[in-house]
Design a protein around this motif. Structure first.
Motif, PDB file in Angstrom:
ATOM      1  N   GLY A 196      11.908 -18.968  52.873  1.00  0.00           N
ATOM      2  CA  GLY A 196      11.449 -17.637  52.859  1.00  0.00           C
ATOM      3  C   GLY A 196      10.536 -16.921  52.440  1.00  0.00           C
ATOM      4  N   PRO A 197       9.523 -15.779  52.199  1.00  0.00           N
ATOM      5  CA  PRO A 197       8.435 -15.431  51.525  1.00  0.00           C
ATOM      6  C   PRO A 197       9.602 -14.231  50.554  1.00  0.00           C
ATOM      7  CG  PRO A 197       7.308 -15.396  53.450  1.00  0.00           C
ATOM      8  CD  PRO A 197       8.683 -16.407  53.645  1.00  0.00           C
ATOM      9  N   THR A 198       9.483 -13.509  49.294  1.00  0.00           N
ATOM     10  CA  THR A 198      10.279 -13.459  48.754  1.00  0.00           C
ATOM     11  C   THR A 198      10.181 -12.234  49.423  1.00  0.00           C
ATOM     12  OG1 THR A 198       9.753 -14.352  46.439  1.00  0.00           O
ATOM     13  CG2 THR A 198      10.991 -12.301  46.213  1.00  0.00           C
ATOM     14  N   PRO A 199      10.221 -11.037  49.788  1.00  0.00           N
ATOM     15  CA  PRO A 199       9.649  -9.942  50.600  1.00  0.00           C
ATOM     16  C   PRO A 199      11.584 -10.052  51.299  1.00  0.00           C
ATOM     17  CG  PRO A 199       7.453  -9.661  49.961  1.00  0.00           C
ATOM     18  CD  PRO A 199       7.832 -11.442  49.739  1.00  0.00           C
ATOM     19  N   VAL A 200      10.314 -10.929  52.576  1.00  0.00           N
ATOM     20  CA  VAL A 200      12.458 -11.259  53.321  1.00  0.00           C
ATOM     21  C   VAL A 200      13.159 -11.253  52.904  1.00  0.00           C
ATOM     22  CG1 VAL A 200      12.475 -12.870  55.074  1.00  0.00           C
ATOM     23  CG2 VAL A 200      10.469 -12.262  54.196  1.00  0.00           C
ATOM     24  N   SER A 201      12.983 -12.300  51.699  1.00  0.00           N
ATOM     25  CA  SER A 201      14.809 -12.105  50.931  1.00  0.00           C
ATOM     26  C   SER A 201      15.788 -11.290  50.449  1.00  0.00           C
ATOM     27  CB  SER A 201      14.784 -13.355  49.999  1.00  0.00           C
ATOM     28  OG  SER A 201      14.068 -15.077  49.824  1.00  0.00           O
ATOM     29  N   ALA A 202      14.096 -10.400  49.611  1.00  0.00           N
ATOM     30  CA  ALA A 202      14.676  -8.865  49.070  1.00  0.00           C
ATOM     31  C   ALA A 202      15.151  -8.095  50.478  1.00  0.00           C
ATOM     32  CB  ALA A 202      13.488  -8.349  48.880  1.00  0.00           C
ATOM     33  N   LEU A 203      14.400  -8.103  51.335  1.00  0.00           N
ATOM     34  CA  LEU A 203      15.133  -6.789  52.796  1.00  0.00           C
ATOM     35  C   LEU A 203      16.176  -7.769  53.847  1.00  0.00           C
ATOM     36  CD1 LEU A 203      14.221  -4.321  54.151  1.00  0.00           C
ATOM     37  CD2 LEU A 203      12.145  -6.021  55.367  1.00  0.00           C
ATOM     38  N   ILE A 204      16.235  -9.197  54.235  1.00  0.00           N
ATOM     39  CA  ILE A 204      17.026  -9.609  55.076  1.00  0.00           C
ATOM     40  C   ILE A 204      18.126  -9.651  54.070  1.00  0.00           C
ATOM     41  CG2 ILE A 204      17.063 -10.412  56.959  1.00  0.00           C
ATOM     42  CD1 ILE A 204      14.326 -10.375  57.523  1.00  0.00           C
ATOM     43  N   HIS A 205      17.961 -10.904  53.347  1.00  0.00           N
ATOM     44  CA  HIS A 205      18.817 -11.322  52.650  1.00  0.00           C
ATOM     45  C   HIS A 205      20.000 -10.636  51.389  1.00  0.00           C
ATOM     46  CE1 HIS A 205      16.219 -14.250  55.525  1.00  0.00           C
ATOM     47  NE2 HIS A 205      17.518 -14.181  55.514  1.00  0.00           N
ATOM     48  N   ALA A 206      19.183  -9.406  51.380  1.00  0.00           N
ATOM     49  CA  ALA A 206      19.848  -9.279  49.881  1.00  0.00           C
ATOM     50  C   ALA A 206      20.359  -7.644  50.902  1.00  0.00           C
ATOM     51  CB  ALA A 206      19.127  -8.609  49.026  1.00  0.00           C
ATOM     52  N   ALA A 222      39.796  -9.513  54.029  1.00  0.00           N
ATOM     53  CA  ALA A 222      39.982  -9.627  52.408  1.00  0.00           C
ATOM     54  C   ALA A 222      40.003 -10.778  52.021  1.00  0.00           C
ATOM     55  CB  ALA A 222      41.146  -8.181  52.484  1.00  0.00           C
ATOM     56  N   TRP A 223      40.988 -12.087  52.260  1.00  0.00           N
ATOM     57  CA  TRP A 223      41.439 -12.897  51.813  1.00  0.00           C
ATOM     58  C   TRP A 223      39.843 -14.014  52.228  1.00  0.00           C
ATOM     59  CZ3 TRP A 223      43.995 -14.897  48.371  1.00  0.00           C
ATOM     60  CH2 TRP A 223      45.646 -13.979  48.286  1.00  0.00           C
ATOM     61  N   VAL A 224      39.197 -13.764  53.481  1.00  0.00           N
ATOM     62  CA  VAL A 224      37.923 -14.713  53.205  1.00  0.00           C
ATOM     63  C   VAL A 224      36.323 -14.339  52.001  1.00  0.00           C
ATOM     64  CG1 VAL A 224      35.846 -15.010  55.137  1.00  0.00           C
ATOM     65  CG2 VAL A 224      38.475 -15.152  55.839  1.00  0.00           C
ATOM     66  N   GLY A 225      36.636 -12.780  52.099  1.00  0.00           N
ATOM     67  CA  GLY A 225      35.411 -12.236  51.321  1.00  0.00           C
ATOM     68  C   GLY A 225      35.730 -12.516  49.741  1.00  0.00           C
ATOM     69  N   ALA A 226      37.820 -12.482  49.429  1.00  0.00           N
ATOM     70  CA  ALA A 226      37.429 -12.693  48.855  1.00  0.00           C
ATOM     71  C   ALA A 226      37.517 -14.249  47.955  1.00  0.00           C
ATOM     72  CB  ALA A 226      39.104 -12.760  47.377  1.00  0.00           C
ATOM     73  N   LEU A 227      37.303 -15.094  48.943  1.00  0.00           N
ATOM     74  CA  LEU A 227      37.597 -16.364  48.218  1.00  0.00           C
ATOM     75  C   LEU A 227      35.349 -16.763  48.447  1.00  0.00           C
ATOM     76  CD1 LEU A 227      40.084 -17.875  50.301  1.00  0.00           C
ATOM     77  CD2 LEU A 227      39.627 -18.257  47.666  1.00  0.00           C
ATOM     78  N   THR A 228      35.392 -15.850  49.482  1.00  0.00           N
ATOM     79  CA  THR A 228      33.975 -16.175  49.059  1.00  0.00           C
ATOM     80  C   THR A 228      32.819 -16.084  47.833  1.00  0.00           C
ATOM     81  OG1 THR A 228      33.539 -16.226  51.541  1.00  0.00           O
ATOM     82  CG2 THR A 228      31.554 -14.979  50.627  1.00  0.00           C
ATOM     83  N   ALA A 229      34.084 -14.811  47.252  1.00  0.00           N
ATOM     84  CA  ALA A 229      33.108 -13.939  46.349  1.00  0.00           C
ATOM     85  C   ALA A 229      33.195 -14.878  45.499  1.00  0.00           C
ATOM     86  CB  ALA A 229      33.806 -12.914  45.854  1.00  0.00           C
ATOM     87  N   TYR A 273      23.213 -16.517  45.770  1.00  0.00           N
ATOM     88  CA  TYR A 273      24.495 -16.610  46.041  1.00  0.00           C
ATOM     89  C   TYR A 273      24.979 -15.630  45.556  1.00  0.00           C
ATOM     90  CZ  TYR A 273      24.329 -22.166  47.727  1.00  0.00           C
ATOM     91  OH  TYR A 273      23.837 -23.189  47.649  1.00  0.00           O
ATOM     92  N   SER A 274      24.664 -15.196  44.614  1.00  0.00           N
ATOM     93  CA  SER A 274      25.345 -13.274  44.007  1.00  0.00           C
ATOM     94  C   SER A 274      25.184 -12.777  45.140  1.00  0.00           C
ATOM     95  CB  SER A 274      23.892 -13.191  42.965  1.00  0.00           C
ATOM     96  OG  SER A 274      24.798 -11.917  42.253  1.00  0.00           O
ATOM     97  N   THR A 275      24.181 -13.215  46.029  1.00  0.00           N
ATOM     98  CA  THR A 275      24.428 -11.843  46.960  1.00  0.00           C
ATOM     99  C   THR A 275      25.384 -12.045  48.206  1.00  0.00           C
ATOM    100  OG1 THR A 275      21.835 -12.028  47.548  1.00  0.00           O
ATOM    101  CG2 THR A 275      22.979 -11.285  49.331  1.00  0.00           C
ATOM    102  N   VAL A 276      25.700 -13.326  47.995  1.00  0.00           N
ATOM    103  CA  VAL A 276      27.135 -14.493  49.300  1.00  0.00           C
ATOM    104  C   VAL A 276      28.178 -13.808  48.547  1.00  0.00           C
ATOM    105  CG1 VAL A 276      28.756 -16.160  49.633  1.00  0.00           C
ATOM    106  CG2 VAL A 276      26.041 -16.361  50.156  1.00  0.00           C
ATOM    107  N   SER A 277      28.122 -13.774  47.196  1.00  0.00           N
ATOM    108  CA  SER A 277      29.192 -13.386  46.495  1.00  0.00           C
ATOM    109  C   SER A 277      29.921 -11.520  46.284  1.00  0.00           C
ATOM    110  CB  SER A 277      28.991 -13.526  44.705  1.00  0.00           C
ATOM    111  OG  SER A 277      30.348 -13.381  44.202  1.00  0.00           O
TER     112      SER A 277
END
Length: 768
Positions: free
Chosen positions: A289-299, A328-335, A354-358
Motif C-alpha cells: 500500500g502507499p507509504t501514508p497507509v503504512s505509517a497510519l494503519i500499520h505502524a 507474554a510468550w507470544v509477544g516475546a517470540l514474535t519480537a 518487521y520492526s513494527t511486528v517486533s
C-alpha cells in the motif's frame, strides 16, 4: 483518586445474577465527543462528493486535514475536561433485543461512547497522527489527482471513523464494528493500486488472516454475553466482580472454565489484528500500500487495536491463569523472530515493517508481564517514532523513483533538500534502538524490567533484552547504509506510462508511484547522468520535522505528571492508564522513588496506589505475596537502565563497524565478509524463515487439493446424480415420442403389435 473511587460506576460489586449492590448510574459524557465520529464521516462524504464532481485538485486532502484536525481538538478538550471518572456519551439506540425477563435475556448495544483516560489517550495520538499523515499524503499522493485521489482520502477518513468506533465504543458490539471497519479500510488501502497484482494479493492476504483472528474475537464476544448477560463494558466489569474477588484470594478454581476461556479467545483476535505469531505474515506484505497507509494503519493505529483490546479487557485477562502468560510468550517470540528477519532484509520499508511486528511483540510481552502501563507507554512512543521512520522511507522512495534497496542508496544527507529526511531518520532510529534518554529507551525499560520482576517470566526478559540489541543493529544498519557514507544512488523501477486515476502503473516489487521525469528513463548507476532525485516538498518536510520534534519531546512524558494525582513511575501515560479499566498495580512492582535495592527484590505492596475496586490489584502469576524477581540479584528497574543502554550501544557499534567504517560503495560492507561463517542462516532469514512457504505447503496446498477434489465430487457425483434424474424422463420421452407420429398406419401397426403381445402372454399363461 478518591473522587474517582466515589464516582466510578464500575466500583460496585455483586454477582451477575443481580444480588448485591446495584450498578451505580454512570456520569453522562459531553455531547461534543460525538464529533470524533461525525468529523471523519463528514470527510468521507466530502471526498465522495469531490469524486462525483470530478475534482482534480488537492481539495480532498485539505478537507481531510481540516476534519481530522477538528477531531484532534475535540480529543484535547476531552483530555482537559477529564476528571478521571469514566463517562458515557449516548448517541442513539442501536440494538435492543429482549426475549425474556431473566438475566442474559436482553441484548443492548447502543451507539454510545465510553470515555475514560484510556480512551482519551488512544484518541489523542490517533487523531493527531492521522492529521499529520493526511497532510503528508496531500503531497505524496499528488500524482493520482482525480478520482483515485478522492478514493484514497475517502478510505482514509473511513479508517479514522472505524478506529474511533473501536476505541470509544461503550460495548463490544460497537468495538467489533470498528474492528471490522479498520479491517475493511486496511483491505481497501493496501489494495489501493488494484491493477497491481502484488497489491491485490497483499490486500487479500491481510483480509483473510485478519478474519482468522476476528473469528476468535467474535467467539469471545459471544461467550462474554453468555457468561455475563451483557456486552457493555461497565456491566461486564460489574458482573465479574465476584470472580475478581476470588482471583485476589488466589481461588482460581472458583472461576468457571468458560470465563477463563474468554480472554484466550479475545487474545486470538488481538494476535490477528496486531500481527503476532502465527498470524503476523500479513503486515510485511501490507507495504504494497502507499507509504501514508503504512505509517497510519500499520505502524501507529490499527495494529495497536489488539493491544487496546487486551488493555480494555485487562480485568478479564487477569482472571485466567493461562491468558496473560500466553500473551507474554507470544509477544516475546514474535519480537525475537521478527527482529531476526529484519536483520537480513534489504528493502528499508520492509525492515521497518518487521520492526513494527517486533515492537508490537514488546507491547504484548508487557501486557503479559503485568505492566499495562508500560505497554501503553510504548504504544504512544512507538506511534510517533515509527510513523516518522515510515514517512522518511516514503520520502526516499518518493524521490528516488521507488528505490528502497539499501545496497543502491548511500550518503543521502549530502544531497541538497534531504536534510530534514536525514534528521528524521536519525531521530527515529535513536528512539527505535532505545538510545539512552529517548522516549523509546524509557518505554522499553518498563517492559523488559516488568518481565524480570514477574516470577516465571525472566526468560521473556532475556529474550526482550537480546531483541533490543538486534533492533539497535538493524535500525542503524539502515541509517549507516542509506543516510551516511559515500554518495551514491540508483533510481528504482521507472514508470514510463502516465498515471491514471487508479495508479496502476507501478514497478514490480514496490508499492508506490513516484515523481519521475521523462529524462529519468535511463538507469544511471551513480549520482550523475540523467537521473535527478526529487526532493520532498513543504508538506512532507513539515510533517517529518513535526514528528521529529514530537518524538524527541515524547521523552518528557516520562517526567510529566497529571496535576492532583499520585505520581507513578513512567509519568503521565501510566497515570492515565491507572485511571481506566487497564489499571493494574502489580504486587511485584517497586512503587517507591528509590530503586537502589538489591538482593531478593523486595517490593512495596500495591496498596500504595489508589485504584478502582474492580481492578484486581493482587492478581499475579504466582500466589499473592510471592517475592518479585530480580536481574542477577539486582532490582531490574534500577539496573536495566544501564544494561539496556549498553545493549543498545553494542548494537549501534556493530552496525557502525560493519556498515559504515571503511565502506566505499553502496552495495558492499564489512558485514558481507561474515556471511560465509554463518552458513545458511542469513539466507533463511532473508527468506523470512520460509514461513510463507510453510503456510503454503501445510495449509494452502492441502486446502487447494481438497477444494479440487470436492469440486470434482460436486461436478461428477452430485451434479451427475442431478443430471441423471433429469435425463431419465428425457430418455423415456425420446423413446415414446416415435409412437405419437400422427400416422394412421403407424397406430394400426402398434395396435396389431399390442394385440400380438397380449395373445402371446395369454398363450404362455395357459401353458401352465
Amino acid at each position: 483518586m478518591t473522587t474517582l473511587l466515589s464516582t466510578l460506576a464500575l466500583a460496585s460489586s455483586g454477582p451477575a445474577s443481580g444480588s448485591g449492590p446495584a450498578l451505580n448510574p454512570i456520569l453522562s459524557g459531553p455531547p461534543e465527543a460525538l464529533l470524533l465520529l461525525a468529523l471523519p464521516m463528514l470527510g468521507v462524504v466530502l471526498c465522495t462528493l469531490c469524486a462525483i464532481l470530478r475534482v482534480k485538485s488537492k481539495a480532498p486532502a485539505f478537507l481531510t486535514v481540516a476534519c481530522l484536525a477538528g477531531g484532534f481538538v475535540v480529543a484535547v478538550r476531552l483530555f482537559q475536561a477529564s476528571s478521571g471518572a469514566p463517562v458515557i456519551t449516548h448517541g442513539f439506540e442501536w440494538f435492543f433485543l429482549e426475549w425474556g425477563e431473566g438475566n442474559g435475556q436482553r441484548l443492548v448495544g447502543n451507539f454510545s461512547l465510553y470515555i475514560d483516560s484510556l480512551t482519551i489517550l488512544w484518541m489523542l495520538f490517533v487523531t493527531g497522527l492521522a492529521t499529520l499523515i493526511a497532510l503528508y499524503a496531500s503531497e505524496y499522493m499528488s500524482p493520482d489527482l482525480g478520482t483515485g485521489y478522492c478514493r484514497f482520502f475517502a478510505a482514509f477518513n473511513l479508517f479514522v471513523f472505524s478506529m474511533t468506533c473501536l476505541v470509544m465504543g461503550d460495548n463490544l458490539l460497537l468495538l467489533f464494528l470498528g474492528w471490522e471497519g479498520v479491517g475493511l479500510c486496511s483491505y481497501l488501502l493496501i489494495g489501493y493500486y488494484y491493477k497491481k497484482p502484488s497489491a491485490v494479493e497483499a490486500a487479500k492476504k491481510a483480509f483473510i488472516l485478519n478474519r482468522i483472528g476476528d473469528l476468535g474475537l467474535l467467539m469471545g464476544i459471544g461467550l462474554t454475553f453468555v457468561q455475563f448477560g451483557s456486552i457493555e463494558f461497565r456491566e461486564i466489569f460489574h458482573a465479574a466482580q465476584p470472580y475478581i474477588d476470588a482471583a485476589k484470594a488466589g481461588r482460581y478454581s472458583e472461576i468457571p472454565f468458560q470465563l477463563q476461556l474468554i480472554p484466550i479467545l479475545l487474545a486470538i483476535g488481538a494476535f490477528g489484528k496486531s500481527a503476532q505469531l502465527p498470524l503476523y505474515v500479513w503486515l510485511p506484505d501490507a507495504m504494497e500500500g502507499p507509504t501514508p497507509v503504512s505509517a497510519l494503519i500499520h505502524a501507529a493505529t490499527m495494529v495497536t487495536a489488539g493491544v487496546y483490546l487486551v488493555a480494555r479487557m485487562y480485568p478479564l485477562f487477569l482472571l485466567s491463569e493461562i491468558a496473560l502468560p500466553l500473551v507474554a510468550w507470544v509477544g516475546a517470540l514474535t519480537a525475537f523472530v521478527a527482529a531476526t528477519i529484519g536483520m537480513a532484509q534489504f528493502d528499508i520499508k520492509r525492515i521497518m515493517a518487521y520492526s513494527t511486528v517486533s515492537q508490537l511483540g514488546y507491547m504484548f510481552a508487557g501486557l503479559g508481564g503485568l505492566t499495562s502501563t508500560g505497554a501503553a507507554f510504548h504504544v504512544v512512543t512507538h506511534a510517533f517514532f515509527k510513523a516518522l521512520l515510515f514517512l522518511s522511507c516514503g520520502a526516499i522512495m518518493h524521490g528516488f523513483a521507488g528505490q528502497l534497496d539499501l545496497r543502491k542508496l548511500s550518503g543521502l544527507r549530502r544531497l541538497k533538500g534531504w536534510g530534514i529526511v536525514s534528521f528524521g531518520m536519525l531521530v527515529g532510529c535513536l528512539n527505535l534502538s532505545g538510545f539512552p534518554f529517548t522516549s523509546g529507551f524509557f518505554s522499553k525499560d518498563m517492559l523488559i524490567a516488568s518481565n524480570y520482576l514477574t516470577p516465571g517470566l525472566a526468560p521473556i526478559g532475556w529474550i526482550l533484552l537480546i531483541t533490543a540489541g538486534m533492533t539497535a543493529y538493524y535500525t542503524f544498519r539502515v541509517f549507516f547504509r542509506v543516510i551516511v557514507g559515500p554518495l551514491h544512488y540508483e533510481p528504482g523501477e521507472e514508470l514510463h506510462s502516465a498515471h491514471d486515476d487508479h495508479g496502476d502503473a507501478h514497478g514490480a516489487g514496490h508499492d508506490d508511484h513516484n515523481h519521475v521525469q521523462d529524462d529519468h528513463a535511463h538507469h544511471d548507476h551513480g549520482h550523475g547522468g540523467h537521473f535527478h532525485p526529487h526532493a520532498p516538498g513543504w508538506a512532507i518536510n513539515t510533517v517529518l520535522l513535526t514528528l521529529s520534534i514530537c518524538s524527541l519531546a515524547a521523552t518528557g512524558l516520562n517526567f510529566m505528571h497529571l496535576p492532583g494525582q499520585p505520581h507513578i513511575d513512567g509519568g503521565v501515560v501510566p497515570e492515565m492508564v491507572m485511571q481506566s479499566s487497564a489499571a493494574y498495580a502489580s504486587p511485584y512492582e517497586h512503587h517507591s522513588e528509590a530503586h537502589e535495592g538489591t538482593g531478593d527484590g523486595g517490593h512495596e505492596g500495591p496498596d500504595s496506589l489508589d485504584v478502582p475496586s474492580y481492578v484486581p490489584t493482587y492478581v499475579g502469576l504466582e500466589e499473592p505475596g510471592a517475592h518479585a524477581g530480580t536481574f542477577l540479584g539486582w532490582n531490574p528497574h534500577a539496573v536495566l537502565y544501564y544494561v539496556s543502554g549498553a545493549v543498545g550501544f553494542t548494537g549501534i557499534f556493530f552496525a557502525f563497524w560493519l556498515h559504515y567504517v571503511g565502506r566505499t560503495t553502496a552495495a558492499t560492507a564489512k558485514a558481507d565478509a561474515l556471511l560465509p561463517y554463518l552458513g545458511p542462516i542469513p539466507k533463511w532469514a532473508q527468506h523470512k524463515w520460509y514461513v510463507d512457504e510453510f503456510y503454503n505447503l501445510a495449509i494452502r496446498v492441502p486446502i487447494l487439493i481438497a477444494a479440487h477434489i470436492f469440486n470434482l465430487f460436486d461436478k461428477w457425483i452430485v451434479d451427475g446424480l442431478v443430471r441423471m434424474f433429469g435425463a431419465i424422463p428425457r430418455w423415456i420421452g425420446n423413446t415414446i415420442r416415435p409412437t405419437q407420429s400422427g400416422e394412421l398406419h403407424g397406430y394400426a401397426a402398434g395396435m396389431a403389435a399390442g394385440v400380438a403381445l397380449l395373445l402371446f402372454i395369454v398363450f404362455i399363461l395357459t401353458l401352465r
